[in-house]
Design an enzyme around this catalytic site. Structure first.
Site, mmCIF file in Angstrom:
data_model
loop_
_atom_site.group_PDB
_atom_site.id
_atom_site.type_symbol
_atom_site.label_atom_id
_atom_site.label_comp_id
_atom_site.label_asym_id
_atom_site.label_seq_id
_atom_site.Cartn_x
_atom_site.Cartn_y
_atom_site.Cartn_z
ATOM 1 N N GLN A 126 -0.331 4.894 0.871
ATOM 2 C CA GLN A 126 -0.586 5.056 2.301
ATOM 3 C C GLN A 126 0.719 5.396 3.034
ATOM 4 O OE1 GLN A 126 -3.652 4.724 4.024
ATOM 5 N NE2 GLN A 126 -2.401 5.683 5.584
ATOM 6 N N HIS B 69 0.862 -1.191 0.000
ATOM 7 C CA HIS B 69 0.000 0.000 0.000
ATOM 8 C C HIS B 69 0.903 1.248 0.000
ATOM 9 C CE1 HIS B 69 -3.489 2.322 0.259
ATOM 10 N NE2 HIS B 69 -3.953 2.010 1.452
ATOM 11 N N CYS C 246 -4.209 3.516 9.230
ATOM 12 C CA CYS C 246 -4.512 3.912 7.848
ATOM 13 C C CYS C 246 -6.008 4.142 7.636
ATOM 14 C CB CYS C 246 -3.994 2.855 6.881
ATOM 15 S SG CYS C 246 -4.705 1.225 7.160
HETATM 16 N N1 CP Z 1 -6.465 3.847 3.993
HETATM 17 C C1 CP Z 1 -7.076 3.558 2.847
HETATM 18 O O1 CP Z 1 -6.461 3.177 1.844
HETATM 19 O O2 CP Z 1 -8.411 3.761 2.861
HETATM 20 P P1 CP Z 1 -9.451 3.272 1.738
HETATM 21 O O3 CP Z 1 -9.442 1.767 1.761
HETATM 22 O O4 CP Z 1 -10.761 3.838 2.189
HETATM 23 O O5 CP Z 1 -9.022 3.804 0.410
HETATM 24 N N1 NVA Z 2 -4.836 -3.791 5.341
HETATM 25 C C1 NVA Z 2 -6.075 -3.159 4.960
HETATM 26 C C2 NVA Z 2 -5.830 -1.747 4.524
HETATM 27 C C3 NVA Z 2 -7.055 -1.003 4.100
HETATM 28 C C4 NVA Z 2 -6.750 0.393 3.678
HETATM 29 C C5 NVA Z 2 -6.726 -3.963 3.844
HETATM 30 O O1 NVA Z 2 -6.016 -4.398 2.930
HETATM 31 O O2 NVA Z 2 -7.935 -4.160 3.891
#
Ligand code: CP
Ligand code: NVA
Length: 330
Positions: free
Chosen positions: A148, A145, A280
């Protein structure tokens, strides 16, 4: 226009590396720092960049739900004078089912100047990037990610100025958020701890790269399962959901395994006096974090969410800005 063009050229940090953002592991420490600096510059001068991506279009193809990533990329494009088109695949078959990922990329590149993708398999984003002639940005995969982690580290840089030497602890599942955070923070010279139960540690390759990055930057990487030892004098404690998107059927099993890893007031008391709480989002109050912590004075979760916008505007400006013939997009 001239100023915009000059700025645009200044922002072309990449030399021979790929013009995509798949993993922060692809950036050197100085490049990562440059993205954060550009994000801070854009945040400080929001009107100054309102034409920067004039006429540019972004495709957003998401296999999973999103609030923050979707809004901030869409608003980010609008802020920079461009536009975004969203394709919601969360109720549909995964990418590659209706047509190949490559064919999808070869279509999207004809209509747009860049693609943000949110996928289950990390391989899908890599395949999109290998197939598309336009930049591909990872808006979250099962593995990583990166956007993020850019916002996370930008928020710490804003807060502390120098982040090198600070102690950052990720608690919980060694997941996508953890992987990108560890990658970014070790490149910035931070002392990074991951506190995870056995069997839920971060990916071994991510750990190896983090150790190598830390050796280069003067930071460190430590894996532990002892929460109070990890929290001791920490400058930041970060946690995320115990079951990520795609792991819903493991929710109950994980709740039992992770129950000792909840970030409560007692954990935050062990941190340094100005220690912060990070997440996050979305969060599950009463599970990975107590209500008192996430809604309390040490929490910076909404500062991070705000910075998703600015960090991604920097990524968009750097990857979609410029003209290929001028070397501006590479
Ligand atoms: N933190 C984050 O990526 O949030 P969303 O899943 O809402 O995009
Ligand atoms: N680890 C989480 C992050 C969401 C923003 C997921 O992948 O669902």
């Amino acid at each position: 226009l001239h100023t915009a063009y000059r700025r645009q050229r200044q922002m072309c940090i990449r030399d021979s590396s790929t013009p995509d953002l798949i993993s922060l592991g692809d950036l050197g420490p100085a490049e990562l720092r440059r993205v954060i600096d550009v994000a801070c510059e854009i945040k400080a001068d929001q009107l100054g960049y309102s034409d920067f991506l004039k006429g540019k279009r972004l495709a957003m193809v998401f296999e999973k739900e999103s609030l923050r990533t979707r809004f901030t990329f869409d608003i980010g494009m609008q802020d920079l004078g461009g536009s975004a088109v969203f394709l919601d695949l969360s109720q549909a078959a995964r990418m590659g089912a209706r047509e190949s990922v490559r064919d999808m990329a070869k279509n999207l590149e004809r209509w747009t100047h860049g693609i943000v993708a949110r996928t289950y398999r990390h391989r899908t984003i890599v395949e999109l990037a290998q197939s598309a002639e336009v930049p591909v940005i990872n808006g979250l995969s099962d593995l990583l990610h990166p956007c993020q982690a850019l916002a996370d580290t930008m928020t710490l840089v804003e807060r502390w100025g120098t982040v090198a030497g600070r102690k950052l602890v990720f608690v919980g599942d060694g997941n996508n958020t953890c992987h990108s955070l560890v990658t970014a923070a070790t490149k910035l010279g931070m002392n990074v701890f991951v506190c995870a139960p056995e069997g839920y540690e971060p990916d071994a390759e991510i750990e190896r790269a983090a150790i190598a990055a830390a050796a280069e930057t003067g930071g460190s990487y430590t894996l532990t399962s002892d929460l109070m030892e990890a929290a001791d004098q920490a400058d930041a404690i970060y946690t995320d959901v115990w079951a990520s998107m795609g792991q819903e059927e493991e929710t109950e099993e994980r709740a039992a395994i992770f129950s000792d890893y909840s970030i409560t007031e007692a954990v935050m008391e062990a941190t340094s006096p100005d220690g912060v709480f990070m997440h996050c989002l979305p969060a599950h109050r009463g599970h990975e974090v107590s209500r008192g912590v996430i809604d309390g004075p040490q929490s910076i979760v909404f500062d991070i969410a705000e910075n998703r916008l600015h960090a991604q505007k920097a990524v968009l400006a750097m990857l979609l800005g410029g003209d290929k013939t001028e070397g501006g997009n590479a």
